[in-house]
Every structure is written in structure tokens, then in C-alpha cells.
Motif scaffolding. Structure first.
Motif, short mmCIF file in Angstrom:
data_model
loop_
_atom_site.label_atom_id
_atom_site.label_comp_id
_atom_site.label_asym_id
_atom_site.label_seq_id
_atom_site.Cartn_x
_atom_site.Cartn_y
_atom_site.Cartn_z
N ALA A 74 0.87 -1.33 0.03
CA ALA A 74 0.14 -0.13 0.13
C ALA A 74 0.91 1.24 0.11
O ALA A 74 0.51 2.28 -0.74
N LEU A 75 2.11 1.29 0.69
CA LEU A 75 2.97 2.37 0.92
C LEU A 75 3.52 2.42 -0.52
O LEU A 75 3.75 3.65 -0.78
N LEU A 76 4.06 1.40 -1.08
CA LEU A 76 4.68 1.72 -2.52
C LEU A 76 3.70 2.20 -3.42
O LEU A 76 3.90 3.05 -4.50
N SER A 77 2.26 1.69 -3.63
CA SER A 77 1.45 2.18 -4.44
C SER A 77 1.21 3.69 -4.00
O SER A 77 1.12 4.45 -5.30
N ALA A 78 1.09 4.15 -2.88
CA ALA A 78 0.73 5.56 -2.40
C ALA A 78 1.99 6.41 -2.77
O ALA A 78 1.94 7.47 -3.30
N ASP A 79 3.10 5.81 -2.70
CA ASP A 79 4.27 6.53 -3.05
C ASP A 79 4.41 7.00 -4.77
O ASP A 79 5.03 7.90 -5.22
N GLU A 80 4.04 5.76 -5.41
CA GLU A 80 3.98 6.08 -6.94
C GLU A 80 3.03 7.01 -7.19
O GLU A 80 3.34 7.85 -8.20
N ARG A 81 2.06 7.01 -6.59
CA ARG A 81 0.90 8.27 -6.79
C ARG A 81 1.55 9.53 -6.38
O ARG A 81 1.16 10.48 -7.17
N ARG A 82 2.16 9.51 -5.31
CA ARG A 82 2.95 10.78 -5.01
C ARG A 82 3.92 11.22 -5.92
O ARG A 82 3.95 12.48 -6.32
N ARG A 83 4.69 10.37 -6.54
CA ARG A 83 5.75 10.79 -7.50
C ARG A 83 4.82 10.99 -8.55
O ARG A 83 5.19 12.30 -9.45
N SER A 84 4.01 10.40 -9.29
CA SER A 84 3.20 10.97 -10.65
C SER A 84 2.53 12.23 -10.48
O SER A 84 2.45 12.77 -11.41
N SER A 85 1.88 12.36 -9.13
CA SER A 85 1.28 13.45 -9.15
C SER A 85 2.06 14.82 -9.05
O SER A 85 1.80 16.10 -9.49
N GLU A 128 -2.44 20.11 -7.70
CA GLU A 128 -1.82 20.49 -6.43
C GLU A 128 -2.64 19.69 -5.24
O GLU A 128 -1.75 19.13 -4.30
N ALA A 129 -3.89 19.62 -5.18
CA ALA A 129 -4.44 19.02 -4.28
C ALA A 129 -4.42 17.45 -4.35
O ALA A 129 -4.27 16.78 -3.29
N ALA A 130 -4.25 16.96 -5.63
CA ALA A 130 -3.88 15.47 -5.49
C ALA A 130 -2.59 15.25 -5.09
O ALA A 130 -2.35 14.24 -4.57
N GLN A 131 -1.64 16.16 -5.42
CA GLN A 131 -0.30 15.73 -4.96
C GLN A 131 -0.27 15.86 -3.34
O GLN A 131 0.23 15.16 -2.63
N ASN A 132 -1.00 16.96 -2.79
CA ASN A 132 -1.08 16.96 -1.12
C ASN A 132 -1.57 15.82 -0.69
O ASN A 132 -1.22 15.33 0.22
N VAL A 137 5.09 15.11 -10.72
CA VAL A 137 5.51 15.19 -11.89
C VAL A 137 4.33 16.11 -12.80
O VAL A 137 4.74 17.02 -13.44
N ARG A 138 3.11 15.52 -12.60
CA ARG A 138 1.79 16.12 -13.16
C ARG A 138 1.84 17.72 -12.68
O ARG A 138 1.70 18.54 -13.67
N PHE A 139 2.03 17.83 -11.61
CA PHE A 139 1.86 19.06 -10.90
C PHE A 139 2.86 20.21 -11.43
O PHE A 139 2.63 21.29 -12.10
N ASP A 140 4.10 19.66 -11.78
CA ASP A 140 5.31 20.43 -12.06
C ASP A 140 5.18 20.66 -13.65
O ASP A 140 5.56 21.74 -14.14
N GLU A 141 4.60 19.66 -14.26
CA GLU A 141 4.36 20.05 -15.75
C GLU A 141 3.26 20.99 -15.88
O GLU A 141 3.48 22.20 -16.77
N LEU A 142 2.31 21.16 -15.15
CA LEU A 142 1.31 22.17 -15.38
C LEU A 142 1.64 23.63 -15.02
O LEU A 142 1.41 24.49 -15.67
N ARG A 143 2.38 23.33 -13.86
CA ARG A 143 3.01 24.69 -13.40
C ARG A 143 4.08 25.34 -14.46
O ARG A 143 4.21 26.53 -14.88
N SER A 144 4.56 24.50 -14.97
CA SER A 144 5.63 24.84 -16.40
C SER A 144 5.00 25.67 -17.33
O SER A 144 5.37 26.45 -17.85
N GLU A 145 3.70 24.87 -17.67
CA GLU A 145 3.01 25.25 -18.74
C GLU A 145 2.42 26.67 -18.42
O GLU A 145 2.27 27.28 -19.57
N GLN A 146 1.90 26.72 -17.38
CA GLN A 146 1.30 27.86 -16.86
C GLN A 146 2.19 29.17 -16.71
O GLN A 146 1.76 30.24 -17.32
N LYS A 147 3.26 28.81 -16.41
CA LYS A 147 4.48 30.28 -16.49
C LYS A 147 4.67 30.40 -18.09
O LYS A 147 4.80 31.54 -18.22
#
Length: 412
Positions: free
Chosen positions: A17-28, A72-76, A30-40
Motif C-alpha cells: 500500500a505504501l509503494l502504491s501511494a508513493d507511486e501516486r505521490r511521484r506521478s502527481s 496540487e490538491a492531488a499531490q497533497n 510530475v503532473r503538477f510540475d508539468e502544469l506549473r511549467s506550462e502555466q508560467k
């Protein structure tokens, strides 16, 4: 970690369960960083755009703003879930620890000689009968005032505690420990960071109105003493000897050790605590054990050293050695001291790190009981009792009792 959880008798699925949550943490992330970069990038285009293009870009910017907020909410959420699951995992069990439950320990050493009271011509009394005759222990009034598992130490009982504490602090100071008087109330982070709000939470007293916890050992405030700090590697090891009251609910022990003061809700204790470099943790663990053995040998108590089994370690320890003293009226060895190697478990959770050159990393923490007062009094009274009900004082304690060699029964 799966094998460690299995050895502890804990939930192995928690690791997945922790490995799965950590994968979601990492992917979310990356997704947040991509969107923020696009926004800037989009933000830089808008001032340069024509009026016609600007309307379209502003519309896109509005959508991106909503997407960034959702990401950001998904990442948090993923961060919180990962931390919540990680906090439930115990420390990684040392590979040499015997696997099993409470009774699967391995005896490593035996010290001292068990007295043959039959050969001496009398039946040993238990510590409570001795303590009441000495005017040293009063459990009846302890129960009247505070309930079961509370007690008063009176007369020579109180003096005996003070002698034990002073002798223990003197030994620790001579060994290079810095004496500490620590808080008995701590905030949640200190209790959680040391690993006492997981499986051990049922034995912790919580003051809900103020959100404080009563410590069950000075290990907690000593571990949190350098919370959020970076220590210089060349200043390690740092060693403290804490004296504090300790509070334990003793949940799950109904009907167990109800007579006397062996298992109580409140007691005083001298605790050794070490901050060391990770590579020195195993050697420090052996040093703590040697200091405990020195202490019990000085008290002239027969005892054995055990390697505690994996299922009885507690969340923070990767390995634990207990010293168990012989209790004559129980006809068995009982725990008096423990020495635990927590590796980086507590340091990571409390953000206690060391700097070695330019490298900053978690250090290792270890703890060892030097003197849990009531149990030590139990062992002293029973092992050093004499046929007339008096108790011989071990030589190491005599300077702290005004030179007294024997504790004599008092008139009713």
C-alpha cells in the motif's frame, strides 16, 4: 521490509500500500510540475499576444489555473497518504534478531548466583511484605488516593529511590553522559516521531484538552531534544542521561503483576540516550548493554541478558537487549533494563541529522534503561533480604544512604 513486517507479526500488505501511494505521490508531483511549467510559459505569452490571441490565451490560462489547483490538491493528498502509511511501518528488523513472539527470545549471558534460601533455612518474602515491614512501601494508601497500580515510597523506601537515582546518574556521568531533567509532557510530534503512537498508543496517557502526552520514558524528550537540528559529525557521539517520571496505562495487563510495585502506572527512571553516526550504531548498542550490566553487577543482582524476539521489539527498535533480574518469589527472571538500537528510524521522523563535510544525512539514535526505580527496588529487596526481615544494602548504594549497610524493619 516485507520480511521485517512478517517477522514483527505486522501487516505485510502495508508495504505494498505504501509503494502504491508513493507511486501516486511521484506521478502527481510530475503532473503538477508539468502544469506549473506550462502555466508560467503561457503567462509570458499573454502580454505579447495580439488582442485576438489574448482572449484565447486568457481562456486557456483560466483552465490551466483550475488544472494546477486540482493537481496540487492531488499531490497533497498523495503526500499525506504516503506519510500516513509510512508512519505505520515499524523499523527494519536486524537480520540477527530471533524471529517470534514474547517467549521466543534467546538468552545470551547469565550473571551472578541465585541464592538458595532453603539452604539458608528460611522462606523468602516478596517485596511488598518486606517493603511494608521496612516502612518503605504503602500501596493501600496509593490505591486510596489514586487507584490500583499506584503507591507511596515512604521512609527508607524514598531514601532508597534517591540513592538509586544518584548512583545511576553518577555512573552515567562518569561514562560521559550529560545529566538531563526532562519534560514529562510533550507535543504529539515528539511522541509520534519516537514511535510511541503506533502499536504502543494504547499505553500512552493523552491530555485531550491541551493535546499533550505524558511520556512513558525520557527517551521521548531526549530524542526530540535535537529535533529539526543538524549536528556536526565530528562532535558525535552525543550522550544524555535523563531522569524523569514515567506514565504508562498498562493496557492489556489486567490481572498481571497486580501485587506490589513491579508493574505500575507511574514511576521514575534514569535513561541513557545516544546520538551516533549510523556506522557506529551497533557498537554503541553493545556499549549501552555493558553499562547496564555494570549497573546490575554493582547492585549484586543475578541477571540474564536476552536478545528480544522480533514480535516483541516495539516499533522503533531494530534490535533490543533486555537485562532480566532474578526475582526469588516469582522463581524467574524479569525485565529490569532494555537497550534498543533505533538506527535512523527516530532521526528521520524527527529530522535530526548530521553533517559530515558537505553531506547531510540522518544519524542513529539508541536508548538504554539504567534504572527503572520500582522494579530495581523489587529486585534489591527480594535478593538481599535476610532471615529477620532486614535487607542488606549493596555496597554501591551505601554512600548514598549515609553509609547504612542494612535496612531494618520498623515497629508497627
Amino acid at each position: 521490509m516485507r520480511a521485517s513486517q512478517r517477522a514483527r507479526g505486522e501487516d505485510v500488505a502495508l508495504v505494498d500500500a505504501l509503494l502504491s501511494a508513493d507511486e501516486r505521490r511521484r506521478s502527481s508531483g510530475v503532473r503538477f510540475d508539468e502544469l506549473r511549467s506550462e502555466q508560467k510559459s503561457l503567462g509570458k505569452l499573454i502580454p505579447k499576444a495580439s488582442p485576438e490571441e489574448r482572449a484565447e490565451l486568457l481562456k486557456k490560462a483560466e483552465q490551466l489555473k483550475a488544472d494546477v489547483k486540482a493537481a496540487e490538491a492531488a499531490q497533497n493528498d498523495a503526500d499525506e497518504e504516503t506519510m500516513r502509511l509510512a508512519a505505520q511501518l515499524g523499523n527494519l528488523v536486524h537480520p540477527d534478531v530471533p524471529v517470534g513472539g514474547e517467549e521466543d527470545f534467546v538468552v545470551l549471558e547469565t550473571h551472578g548466583t541465585i541464592r538458595d534460601f532453603g539452604a539458608e533455612g528460611f522462606e523468602p518474602k516478596d517485596h511488598l511484605e518486606l517493603g511494608e515491614a521496612l516502612g518503605a512501601i504503602d500501596v493501600e494508601r496509593g490505591a486510596k488516593v489514586s487507584g490500583s497500580r499506584f503507591y507511596y515510597l515512604t521512609g527508607v523506601g524514598a531514601l532508597l529511590e534517591l540513592a538509586l537515582v544518584n548512583a545511576a546518574i553518577a555512573q552515567a556521568t562518569e561514562a560521559g553522559f550529560i545529566p538531563m531533567l526532562t519534560p514529562a509532557l510533550v507535543r504529539p510530534r515528539a511522541m509520534e516521531g519516537t514511535g510511541f503512537l503506533g502499536q504502543a498508543a494504547e499505553n500512552v496517557y493523552h491530555l485531550e484538552k491541551d493535546d499533550y502526552y505524558l511520556v512513558g520514558t525520557s527517551e521521548v524528550p531526549l530524542a526530540a531534544y535535537h529535533m529539526d537540528e543538524i549536528l556536526d559529525a565530528d562532535k558525535l557521539p552525543v550522550r544524555y542521561a535523563g531522569f524523569s517520571p514515567c506514565f504508562r496505562r498498562e493496557a492489556g495487563t489486567y490481572g498481571k503483576d497486580t501485587r506490589g510495585i513491579f508493574r505500575v502506572h507511574q514511576f521514575d527512571k534514569v535513561e541513557m540516550f545516544s546520538y551516533v553516526a549510523p556506522e557506529d550504531a551497533e557498537n554503541e548498542h553493545k556499549r549501552l548493554l555493558e553499562w547496564e550490566k555494570q549497573w546490575l553487577t554493582g547492585l549484586e543482582l543475578p541477571f540474564q541478558v536476552i536478545d528480544v524476539a522480533s514480535g516483541d521489539l516495539g516499533a522503533s527498535a531494530s534490535r533490543k537487549y533486555d537485562c532480566e533480574a532474578w526475582i526469588p518469589t516469582q522463581g524467574k527472571y524479569r525485565e529490569l533494563t532494555s537497550a534498543s538500537n533505533c538506527d535512523g528510524f527516530q532521526a528521520r521522523r524527527l529530522s535530526v541529522r548530521m553533517r559530515d563535510g558537505k553531506k547531510v544525512q540522518p544519524l542513529a539514535t539508541l536508548n538504554g534503561t539504567l534504572c527503572a526505580v520500582p522494579r530495581t527496588i523489587v529486585a534489591i529487596l527480594e535478593n538481599h533480604q535476610q532471615a529477620d526481615g532486614s535487607v542488606r544494602v549493596p555496597e554501591v548504594l551505601r554512600p548514598y544512604l549515609g553509609g547504612r549497610e542494612v535496612l531494618e524493619p520498623v515497629a508497627k
